[in-house]
Write a protein that holds these residues in place. Sequence first.
Motif, PDB file in Angstrom:
ATOM      1  N   ARG A   1       0.811  -1.217   0.000  1.00  0.00           N
ATOM      2  CA  ARG A   1       0.000   0.000   0.000  1.00  0.00           C
ATOM      3  C   ARG A   1       0.849   1.274   0.000  1.00  0.00           C
ATOM      4  NH1 ARG A   1      -4.957   0.769   3.573  1.00  0.00           N
ATOM      5  NH2 ARG A   1      -5.120   2.394   1.997  1.00  0.00           N
ATOM      6  N   PRO A   2       2.077   1.260   0.559  1.00  0.00           N
ATOM      7  CA  PRO A   2       2.907   2.464   0.473  1.00  0.00           C
ATOM      8  C   PRO A   2       3.440   2.725  -0.935  1.00  0.00           C
ATOM      9  CG  PRO A   2       3.545   1.121   2.350  1.00  0.00           C
ATOM     10  CD  PRO A   2       2.650   0.285   1.507  1.00  0.00           C
TER      11      PRO A   2
ATOM     12  N   ILE B   1       5.279   2.875 -16.340  1.00  0.00           N
ATOM     13  CA  ILE B   1       4.055   2.066 -16.428  1.00  0.00           C
ATOM     14  C   ILE B   1       3.022   2.425 -15.362  1.00  0.00           C
ATOM     15  CG2 ILE B   1       5.307   0.125 -17.445  1.00  0.00           C
ATOM     16  CD1 ILE B   1       4.941  -1.259 -14.681  1.00  0.00           C
ATOM     17  N   ALA B   2       3.475   3.081 -14.277  1.00  0.00           N
ATOM     18  CA  ALA B   2       2.541   3.455 -13.208  1.00  0.00           C
ATOM     19  C   ALA B   2       2.908   4.809 -12.640  1.00  0.00           C
ATOM     20  CB  ALA B   2       2.537   2.390 -12.114  1.00  0.00           C
TER      21      ALA B   2
ATOM     22  N   GLN C   1      -7.304  -2.292  -4.567  1.00  0.00           N
ATOM     23  CA  GLN C   1      -7.605  -2.404  -5.994  1.00  0.00           C
ATOM     24  C   GLN C   1      -6.473  -1.817  -6.837  1.00  0.00           C
ATOM     25  OE1 GLN C   1      -9.602  -1.189  -3.672  1.00  0.00           O
ATOM     26  NE2 GLN C   1     -11.532  -2.335  -3.716  1.00  0.00           N
ATOM     27  N   GLU C   2      -5.952  -0.696  -6.406  1.00  0.00           N
ATOM     28  CA  GLU C   2      -4.839  -0.075  -7.132  1.00  0.00           C
ATOM     29  C   GLU C   2      -3.602  -0.963  -7.088  1.00  0.00           C
ATOM     30  OE1 GLU C   2      -6.005   4.642  -6.429  1.00  0.00           O
ATOM     31  OE2 GLU C   2      -4.741   3.589  -4.973  1.00  0.00           O
ATOM     32  N   MET C   3      -3.353  -1.560  -5.927  1.00  0.00           N
ATOM     33  CA  MET C   3      -2.209  -2.462  -5.800  1.00  0.00           C
ATOM     34  C   MET C   3      -2.293  -3.614  -6.794  1.00  0.00           C
ATOM     35  SD  MET C   3      -1.622  -2.867  -1.716  1.00  0.00           S
ATOM     36  CE  MET C   3      -0.819  -4.443  -2.010  1.00  0.00           C
TER      37      MET C   3
ATOM     38  N   ARG D   1       2.308   3.970 -22.764  1.00  0.00           N
ATOM     39  CA  ARG D   1       1.227   4.957 -22.730  1.00  0.00           C
ATOM     40  C   ARG D   1       0.357   4.777 -21.480  1.00  0.00           C
ATOM     41  NH1 ARG D   1      -1.898   5.192 -28.322  1.00  0.00           N
ATOM     42  NH2 ARG D   1      -2.709   7.018 -27.236  1.00  0.00           N
ATOM     43  N   ALA D   2       0.694   3.775 -20.688  1.00  0.00           N
ATOM     44  CA  ALA D   2      -0.121   3.508 -19.487  1.00  0.00           C
ATOM     45  C   ALA D   2      -0.043   4.676 -18.522  1.00  0.00           C
ATOM     46  CB  ALA D   2       0.358   2.232 -18.803  1.00  0.00           C
ATOM     47  N   ARG D   3      -1.137   5.007 -17.911  1.00  0.00           N
ATOM     48  CA  ARG D   3      -1.187   6.105 -16.946  1.00  0.00           C
ATOM     49  C   ARG D   3      -1.970   5.654 -15.726  1.00  0.00           C
ATOM     50  NH1 ARG D   3       2.298   7.275 -19.544  1.00  0.00           N
ATOM     51  NH2 ARG D   3       2.811   9.197 -20.628  1.00  0.00           N
ATOM     52  N   MET D   4      -1.617   6.181 -14.607  1.00  0.00           N
ATOM     53  CA  MET D   4      -2.272   5.807 -13.360  1.00  0.00           C
ATOM     54  C   MET D   4      -3.548   6.605 -13.173  1.00  0.00           C
ATOM     55  SD  MET D   4      -2.362   3.843 -10.855  1.00  0.00           S
ATOM     56  CE  MET D   4      -0.805   3.066 -11.213  1.00  0.00           C
ATOM     57  N   ASP D   5      -4.628   6.095 -13.727  1.00  0.00           N
ATOM     58  CA  ASP D   5      -5.953   6.701 -13.578  1.00  0.00           C
ATOM     59  C   ASP D   5      -6.577   6.094 -12.321  1.00  0.00           C
ATOM     60  OD1 ASP D   5      -8.509   7.597 -13.626  1.00  0.00           O
ATOM     61  OD2 ASP D   5      -8.855   7.161 -15.743  1.00  0.00           O
ATOM     62  N   ARG D   6      -6.551   6.794 -11.212  1.00  0.00           N
ATOM     63  CA  ARG D   6      -6.981   6.247  -9.922  1.00  0.00           C
ATOM     64  C   ARG D   6      -8.454   5.847  -9.949  1.00  0.00           C
ATOM     65  NH1 ARG D   6      -2.914   7.340  -6.180  1.00  0.00           N
ATOM     66  NH2 ARG D   6      -4.283   6.857  -4.448  1.00  0.00           N
ATOM     67  N   LYS D   7      -9.288   6.548 -10.701  1.00  0.00           N
ATOM     68  CA  LYS D   7     -10.701   6.183 -10.774  1.00  0.00           C
ATOM     69  C   LYS D   7     -10.869   4.841 -11.483  1.00  0.00           C
ATOM     70  CE  LYS D   7     -12.679  10.838 -10.667  1.00  0.00           C
ATOM     71  NZ  LYS D   7     -13.532  11.818 -11.383  1.00  0.00           N
ATOM     72  N   SER D   8     -10.124   4.641 -12.589  1.00  0.00           N
ATOM     73  CA  SER D   8     -10.256   3.390 -13.315  1.00  0.00           C
ATOM     74  C   SER D   8      -9.693   2.238 -12.515  1.00  0.00           C
ATOM     75  CB  SER D   8      -9.539   3.472 -14.670  1.00  0.00           C
ATOM     76  OG  SER D   8      -8.150   3.645 -14.477  1.00  0.00           O
ATOM     77  N   LEU D   9      -8.694   2.503 -11.683  1.00  0.00           N
ATOM     78  CA  LEU D   9      -8.098   1.447 -10.871  1.00  0.00           C
ATOM     79  C   LEU D   9      -9.105   0.936  -9.837  1.00  0.00           C
ATOM     80  CD1 LEU D   9      -4.471   2.706 -10.182  1.00  0.00           C
ATOM     81  CD2 LEU D   9      -5.212   0.968 -11.803  1.00  0.00           C
ATOM     82  N   ARG D  10      -9.863   1.837  -9.263  1.00  0.00           N
ATOM     83  CA  ARG D  10     -10.829   1.432  -8.245  1.00  0.00           C
ATOM     84  C   ARG D  10     -12.049   0.751  -8.835  1.00  0.00           C
ATOM     85  NH1 ARG D  10      -9.762   6.882  -6.358  1.00  0.00           N
ATOM     86  NH2 ARG D  10      -8.323   6.829  -4.579  1.00  0.00           N
ATOM     87  N   GLY D  11     -12.239   1.009 -10.135  1.00  0.00           N
ATOM     88  CA  GLY D  11     -13.416   0.441 -10.789  1.00  0.00           C
ATOM     89  C   GLY D  11     -14.583   1.404 -10.718  1.00  0.00           C
ATOM     90  N   ARG D  12     -15.245   1.580 -11.800  1.00  0.00           N
ATOM     91  CA  ARG D  12     -16.349   2.538 -11.838  1.00  0.00           C
ATOM     92  C   ARG D  12     -17.663   1.847 -11.540  1.00  0.00           C
ATOM     93  NH1 ARG D  12     -14.550   6.063 -17.204  1.00  0.00           N
ATOM     94  NH2 ARG D  12     -12.586   6.789 -16.370  1.00  0.00           N
TER      95      ARG D  12
END
Length: 240
Positions: free
Chosen positions: A137-138, A165-166, A202-204, A229-240
């Motif tokens: 998590r850190p 990548i992240a 979820q992000e992990m 081209r990967a980007r850390m979209d925190r909303k998509s990581l958590r799932g919509r």
Amino acid sequence: MARTSDKPTKPKRQNPFKRIASVYKTIKEIDPQVTLWMLLAFVVVLGIGTLIGLLMGHVIASLLIAVPFALLAAMIVLSRRGERAAFAQMEGQRGASIGGLSALRRGWYYDQEPVAADATKPNDIQAAAVVFRALGRPGVVLLGEGPKHRVDKLFAKESKKVSRIAPGVPVHTFIVGSGDGELPPRKIRVTLTKLRPSLSKQEMSVVNKRLKSLPGLRSGVPAGVDPNRARMDRKSLRGR
């Protein structure tokens, strides 16, 4: 014709006392003083229980309660002394980081093999600079072993890979060893668990999949994923 049973045979459970005896024997070979410390813990706890029993006028009842606690204290000493002895043997050995990472509880991903290495001589692992990687998590944690200037170069390369990548995921770096400013293997678990959380579970999970796509761990990249081209979209990581 004799019939054969299709039922799987259940593995025999090892006698817990035999298992403890085996562990004790192994630890005693590394730490000859473990018996003395176990006896000391047992006697101290038993003495405290007896004293309480004398003060309360219920010695027998107090002893019945104190004996299990005294045995527990001895087992705790066995475990702690064994862990300390094991880490002492790891000092100066390449791969000591894995020993520290294996002490982590749930909630961490880590690789058993180095994710990066810089060897001056082929097959000379002791002279090589290596980097192990963990994810929690850190964020991403890089643990390096070997000469600092070479480990720092590996840190820089691995940090760039992670950032590619992240992006936005924190990267923590530690050099594992017994020198000044280095992180002893026995303190890896405590140090990592004290780091400030920044990722959800979820992000992990998503970050772990992206890390596994890096060359060197698995060849190729999963279909549909472009690490450049990967980007850390925190909303998509958590799932919509």
